[in-house]
Design a protein around this motif. Structure first.
Motif, PDB file in Angstrom:
ATOM      1  N   TRP A 121     -16.293  -5.506  -3.138  1.00  0.00           N
ATOM      2  CA  TRP A 121     -15.048  -4.915  -3.658  1.00  0.00           C
ATOM      3  C   TRP A 121     -14.816  -3.488  -3.167  1.00  0.00           C
ATOM      4  CZ3 TRP A 121     -16.276  -6.745  -9.322  1.00  0.00           C
ATOM      5  CH2 TRP A 121     -16.058  -8.126  -9.406  1.00  0.00           C
ATOM      6  N   ALA A 136      -8.788  -3.637  -7.489  1.00  0.00           N
ATOM      7  CA  ALA A 136     -10.092  -4.292  -7.538  1.00  0.00           C
ATOM      8  C   ALA A 136     -10.658  -4.208  -8.939  1.00  0.00           C
ATOM      9  CB  ALA A 136     -11.050  -3.624  -6.548  1.00  0.00           C
ATOM     10  N   TYR A 174     -12.655  -0.423   1.883  1.00  0.00           N
ATOM     11  CA  TYR A 174     -12.037   0.540   0.986  1.00  0.00           C
ATOM     12  C   TYR A 174     -11.040   1.361   1.799  1.00  0.00           C
ATOM     13  CZ  TYR A 174     -15.380   3.887   3.020  1.00  0.00           C
ATOM     14  OH  TYR A 174     -16.110   4.668   3.889  1.00  0.00           O
ATOM     15  N   HIS A 226     -10.266  -8.229  -4.494  1.00  0.00           N
ATOM     16  CA  HIS A 226      -9.837  -6.890  -4.076  1.00  0.00           C
ATOM     17  C   HIS A 226      -8.619  -7.051  -3.175  1.00  0.00           C
ATOM     18  CE1 HIS A 226     -10.866  -2.840  -1.889  1.00  0.00           C
ATOM     19  NE2 HIS A 226      -9.785  -2.756  -2.647  1.00  0.00           N
TER      20      HIS A 226
END
Length: 312
Positions: A121, A136, A174, A226
């Motif tokens: 995630w 997420a 991310y 996510h």
């Protein structure tokens, strides 16, 4: 999940290694050194994959200089092969070979390779409240028993053939980065109290994944929880488009028709054993450090290397 992957053929071209060049002071990553992929434990599949990735040249090729270590580094990672600690995701076996780029790409015995990366995630151990971007679940909702200060981090020490192997999971992503794994190569130190102490860092780099494979993985559980805008290789702030020369892994599916079964990743990393690298790098910032960044080593209740996993 969206991305701006304008031309997938660009990614394929990037898989070709770049020949020539000189050894940079901070160390280099190299690929295409066929003999370095082989060790006594190699399977026929591993050998075939290594041979294919080496077909562009029969010699040692100079590749990328060191890059930033990024904002999520922590001292005190454990020496162990399996770094998952129960974190869920698509299995990934990494086979990295460390060679001396200043001496005909001979294997570097005793080189300590350190890696760290986010979970499915986008969360890093030690920074579990840092927002990975998009939408997420909280890291605490993953249901694992992983130690929040140590998961998905670890060292392996190379034998006479320069090879290290890690058992981990395919990283998530991310904002604003593409899918990647961080690594450092250390020499001159030794294993002590379950970690690696002393010596110096010769190389700091990042490993990358083909967009098509990554985007397929991210449609699977638990990655699909996510959502948001995924950064492709073309738009990443660190990856510079050089294929293996920039850390792009050679990947082979364990089962071609079932990506959830996992992947094997290969790369040869060339260093200058006499050079020292600060980790500042010259490419990209790797993102902004979160406000809750911890300092120092993992806590005393971190699992030992013997209890966490084999160190071979």
């Amino acid at each position: 999940m969206t991305g701006n992957h304008k031309d997938k053929s660009i990614t394929r071209r990037r898989a070709l290694a770049v020949t020539g060049g000189t050894v940079a002071a901070g160390g280099l990553a190299v690929a295409g050194y066929q003999a370095a992929f082989a060790d006594t434990a190699a399977t026929a599949t591993d050998a075939a994959t290594a041979s294919a990735s080496a077909s562009e040249s029969s010699g040692c090729m100079t590749l990328m200089s060191s890059v930033t270590e990024g904002p999520y580094y922590l001292d005190g990672a454990l020496v162990r092969k399996d770094i998952t600690e129960g974190k869920s995701g698509v299995p990934l076996t990494l086979r990295l070979t460390v060679v001396d780029a200043t001496d005909g790409c001979t294997p570097v015995k005793g080189a300590a390779v350190e890696i760290w990366h986010c979970d499915a995630w986008g969360y890093y151990s030690g920074y579990t409240t840092a927002n990975p971007g998009g939408s997420a679940p909280a890291e605490s909702e993953d249901g694992s028993t992983a130690n929040d200060k140590t998961y998905l981090r670890g060292y392996q020490v190379a034998g006479a053939n320069g090879v290290v192997k890690f058992e981990t999971i395919f990283p998530g992503w991310y904002t604003p980065r593409t899918c990647h794994i961080h690594l450092k190569v250390h020499t001159g130190g030794q294993k002590e109290d379950g970690t690696y102490e002393g010596g110096k860092v010769n190389y700091t780099g990042q490993l990358f994944f083909d967009d098509e494979i990554a985007e397929e993985i991210f449609t699977l559980e638990p990655y699909s929880k996510h959502s948001g805008s995924y950064t492709t290789l073309d738009n990443d702030m660190v990856y510079d488009g050089g294929g293996a020369s920039s850390g792009l892994l050679t990947l082979k599916a364990v089962h071609k028709k079932a990506p959830s079964k996992g992947y094997k990743g290969f790369l040869t990393v060339g260093i200058d054993p006499d050079a020292e690298n600060t980790g500042a790098g010259s490419g990209g910032g790797g993102g902004t450090p979160p406000s809750d960044a911890p300092t120092g080593t993992p806590p005393s209740d971190a699992p030992s290397s013997s209890s966490a996993s084999s160190s071979s």
